[in-house]
Design an enzyme around this catalytic site. Sequence first.
Site, PDB file in Angstrom:
ATOM      1  N   ASN A 198       0.803  -1.223   0.000  1.00 40.99           N
ATOM      2  CA  ASN A 198       0.000   0.000   0.000  1.00 40.99           C
ATOM      3  C   ASN A 198       0.839   1.278   0.000  1.00 40.99           C
ATOM      4  O   ASN A 198       0.292   2.376  -0.125  1.00 40.99           O
ATOM      5  CB  ASN A 198      -0.970  -0.011   1.186  1.00 40.99           C
ATOM      6  CG  ASN A 198      -2.075  -1.037   0.985  1.00 40.99           C
ATOM      7  OD1 ASN A 198      -2.241  -1.569  -0.118  1.00 40.99           O
ATOM      8  ND2 ASN A 198      -2.818  -1.340   2.034  1.00 40.99           N
TER       9      ASN A 198
ATOM     10  N   ASP B 211      -6.755  -3.751   8.549  1.00 42.83           N
ATOM     11  CA  ASP B 211      -6.082  -4.796   7.767  1.00 42.83           C
ATOM     12  C   ASP B 211      -5.463  -5.886   8.650  1.00 42.83           C
ATOM     13  O   ASP B 211      -4.900  -6.851   8.135  1.00 42.83           O
ATOM     14  CB  ASP B 211      -4.994  -4.185   6.869  1.00 42.83           C
ATOM     15  CG  ASP B 211      -5.590  -3.350   5.748  1.00 42.83           C
ATOM     16  OD1 ASP B 211      -6.794  -3.487   5.471  1.00 42.83           O
ATOM     17  OD2 ASP B 211      -4.844  -2.551   5.141  1.00 42.83           O
TER      18      ASP B 211
HETATM   19  N1  EPU Z   1     -14.591   6.322   2.226  1.00 40.18           N
HETATM   20  C1  EPU Z   1     -15.685   7.052   1.809  1.00 40.18           C
HETATM   21  N2  EPU Z   1     -15.535   7.869   0.733  1.00 40.18           N
HETATM   22  C2  EPU Z   1     -14.349   8.001   0.071  1.00 40.18           C
HETATM   23  C3  EPU Z   1     -13.226   7.242   0.509  1.00 40.18           C
HETATM   24  C4  EPU Z   1     -13.393   6.420   1.599  1.00 40.18           C
HETATM   25  O1  EPU Z   1     -16.761   6.972   2.389  1.00 40.18           O
HETATM   26  O2  EPU Z   1     -14.278   8.765  -0.896  1.00 40.18           O
HETATM   27  C5  EPU Z   1     -14.732   5.456   3.403  1.00 40.18           C
HETATM   28  C6  EPU Z   1     -14.493   3.968   3.094  1.00 40.18           C
HETATM   29  O3  EPU Z   1     -15.642   3.362   2.576  1.00 40.18           O
HETATM   30  C7  EPU Z   1     -14.073   3.454   4.444  1.00 40.18           C
HETATM   31  C8  EPU Z   1     -13.283   4.613   5.034  1.00 40.18           C
HETATM   32  O4  EPU Z   1     -13.695   5.779   4.314  1.00 40.18           O
HETATM   33  O5  EPU Z   1     -15.211   3.228   5.222  1.00 40.18           O
HETATM   34  C9  EPU Z   1     -11.771   4.498   4.937  1.00 40.18           C
HETATM   35  O6  EPU Z   1     -11.418   4.051   3.637  1.00 40.18           O
HETATM   36  P1  EPU Z   1     -10.067   4.476   2.930  1.00 40.18           P
HETATM   37  O7  EPU Z   1     -10.392   5.396   1.816  1.00 40.18           O
HETATM   38  O8  EPU Z   1      -9.081   4.942   3.938  1.00 40.18           O
HETATM   39  O9  EPU Z   1      -9.600   3.087   2.311  1.00 40.18           O
HETATM   40  P2  EPU Z   1      -8.788   2.927   0.981  1.00 40.18           P
HETATM   41  O10 EPU Z   1      -7.910   4.082   0.778  1.00 40.18           O
HETATM   42  O11 EPU Z   1      -9.710   2.512  -0.116  1.00 40.18           O
HETATM   43  C10 EPU Z   1      -6.691   1.782   2.056  1.00 40.18           C
HETATM   44  C11 EPU Z   1      -5.949   0.490   1.879  1.00 40.18           C
HETATM   45  C12 EPU Z   1      -6.788  -0.643   2.429  1.00 40.18           C
HETATM   46  C13 EPU Z   1      -7.053  -0.372   3.900  1.00 40.18           C
HETATM   47  C14 EPU Z   1      -7.738   0.989   4.063  1.00 40.18           C
HETATM   48  C15 EPU Z   1      -7.962   1.400   5.500  1.00 40.18           C
HETATM   49  C16 EPU Z   1      -4.610   0.922  -0.096  1.00 40.18           C
HETATM   50  C17 EPU Z   1      -4.335   0.639  -1.521  1.00 40.18           C
HETATM   51  N3  EPU Z   1      -5.663   0.298   0.445  1.00 40.18           N
HETATM   52  O12 EPU Z   1      -7.914   1.641   1.321  1.00 40.18           O
HETATM   53  O13 EPU Z   1      -6.018  -1.816   2.298  1.00 40.18           O
HETATM   54  O14 EPU Z   1      -7.887  -1.364   4.432  1.00 40.18           O
HETATM   55  O15 EPU Z   1      -6.935   2.011   3.432  1.00 40.18           O
HETATM   56  O16 EPU Z   1      -6.757   1.413   6.186  1.00 40.18           O
HETATM   57  O17 EPU Z   1      -3.887   1.675   0.544  1.00 40.18           O
HETATM   58  C18 EPU Z   1      -5.625  -4.124   2.078  1.00 40.18           C
HETATM   59  O18 EPU Z   1      -4.432  -3.867   1.894  1.00 40.18           O
HETATM   60  O19 EPU Z   1      -6.042  -5.291   2.282  1.00 40.18           O
HETATM   61  C19 EPU Z   1      -6.598  -3.039   2.072  1.00 40.18           C
HETATM   62  C20 EPU Z   1      -7.902  -3.236   1.905  1.00 40.18           C
END
Ligand code: EPU
Length: 417
Positions: A23, A304
């Site tokens: 990530n 995670d």
């Molecule tokens: N969210 C919204 N709107 C948005 C963006 C996010 O409502 O525009 C919500 C999501 O639905 C969630 C929360 O905000 O409820 C946090 O989500 P976030 O955007 O932080 O997640 P992400 O950026 O899509 C990254 C990691 C994930 C990890 C999450 C939380 C990467 C590529 N992915 O996802 O990693 O679980 O942050 O820490 O960095 C994994 O590696 O298995 C994985 C899923």
Amino acid sequence: MDKIQIIGGRKLEGKVTISGAKNAALPLIASAILVDGTCEFHNVPHLMDIESIKRLLEDLGATCSLDEHVMTVDGSGIHKIEAEYDLVRKMRASILVLGPLVARFGHAKVSMPGGCAIGARPVNMHLSGLEALGADIHIDHGYIEARADKLTGSEIYFDNPTVTGTENLMMAAVLATGQTVLRNAAREPEIICLADALNEMGARISGAGSPIITIDGVDKLLPATVTVIPDRIETGTFMVAAAATQGDVCILGGNPEHIGGVSSKLKAAGARIDTQPGEIRVRGGETVQSVDIQTLPYPGFPTDMQAQFMALMSTARGSSMIHESIFENRFIHANELMRMGADISLPKVNLAVVRGVPELQAAPVMASDLRASASLVIAGLMAKGTTVISRVYHMDRGYEAMEDKFSALGANIRRIK
Ligand code: EPU
């Protein structure tokens, strides 16, 4: 489709070296879109997700190579601004190309990522942030189209901290006119890694790692060489596996500061953890005590690591409450753990109660997502008998050589092709 077979019941012992963080590597590779030249990334793990982003950048016209753990990306040939559905659907993190494409080319078309097994995962905050920077956003036939002759710095407030949202907007804002302030930004180590890399390329970002990140736009970025930080979730996974098997494992290359939430819960569960520079030694106690966890944005307990911790708690003394507060559907592994004899109830959609049982039983199980696959591997290592895990392509997306690493620690684990 490959499967993983584990004959459980062995203590893990020995040393394991942690790979570069998936990530952290994904946004770094996407950031190369901002540069008219060749960037070099070191410590890039060999994973399906890395292959996916490499293919996506190549489709846009970049020239990429991955040799050993060094990836070069020459963004000078990028001529296409459209990230196609067939490439994006393989990996949600493909949305990370949106910010850099609009910033450099003034136009981007990226297939809208759909829902995924762990939750709806909308990208509304990525889009409203880009709008605040002056981009026109349209969603048309499943594609997000963003246009802006020149992005303009702005104040952006996130309703809740989003990791890839913060990264996307940081990358968009580096080439914007004037200053951007991101408030309630995500604070994960991967954000700091990206900010450091962008600064190395000539960006002016301060505050990464805190909830307020300030970005002063610059005219262009230059090629740079940067190193991917160690994977804190892989580190945590091996820590939990060591504790779950009453093992004694030295984890080399992980950063203990990045995994404090997991360390403190493992200590409360009875594990002994000793850290010294470059090394985290985890010794499992004879019995595991139950502890409660709640997943939170960094530096809280990582979502995670929730699935792996649930496997550990399944044979703990007493009951453990596991509260998942980041994603709305991240308990699919609970049903698979129950197939192995775990006593888990889900009184609410985001709350699991795990009552420890004396031991898990081996069973055929199915991985539903990346971290669920790690949870089932840990459960398989704990259970007596032969566990076969199917759908391990989830594991291959995000764990480098996982079965080889466990095998080197004494586990009886092999891949069935
Ligand atoms: N969210 C919204 N709107 C948005 C963006 C996010 O409502 O525009 C919500 C999501 O639905 C969630 C929360 O905000 O409820 C946090 O989500 P976030 O955007 O932080 O997640 P992400 O950026 O899509 C990254 C990691 C994930 C990890 C999450 C939380 C990467 C590529 N992915 O996802 O990693 O679980 O942050 O820490 O960095 C994994 O590696 O298995 C994985 C899923």
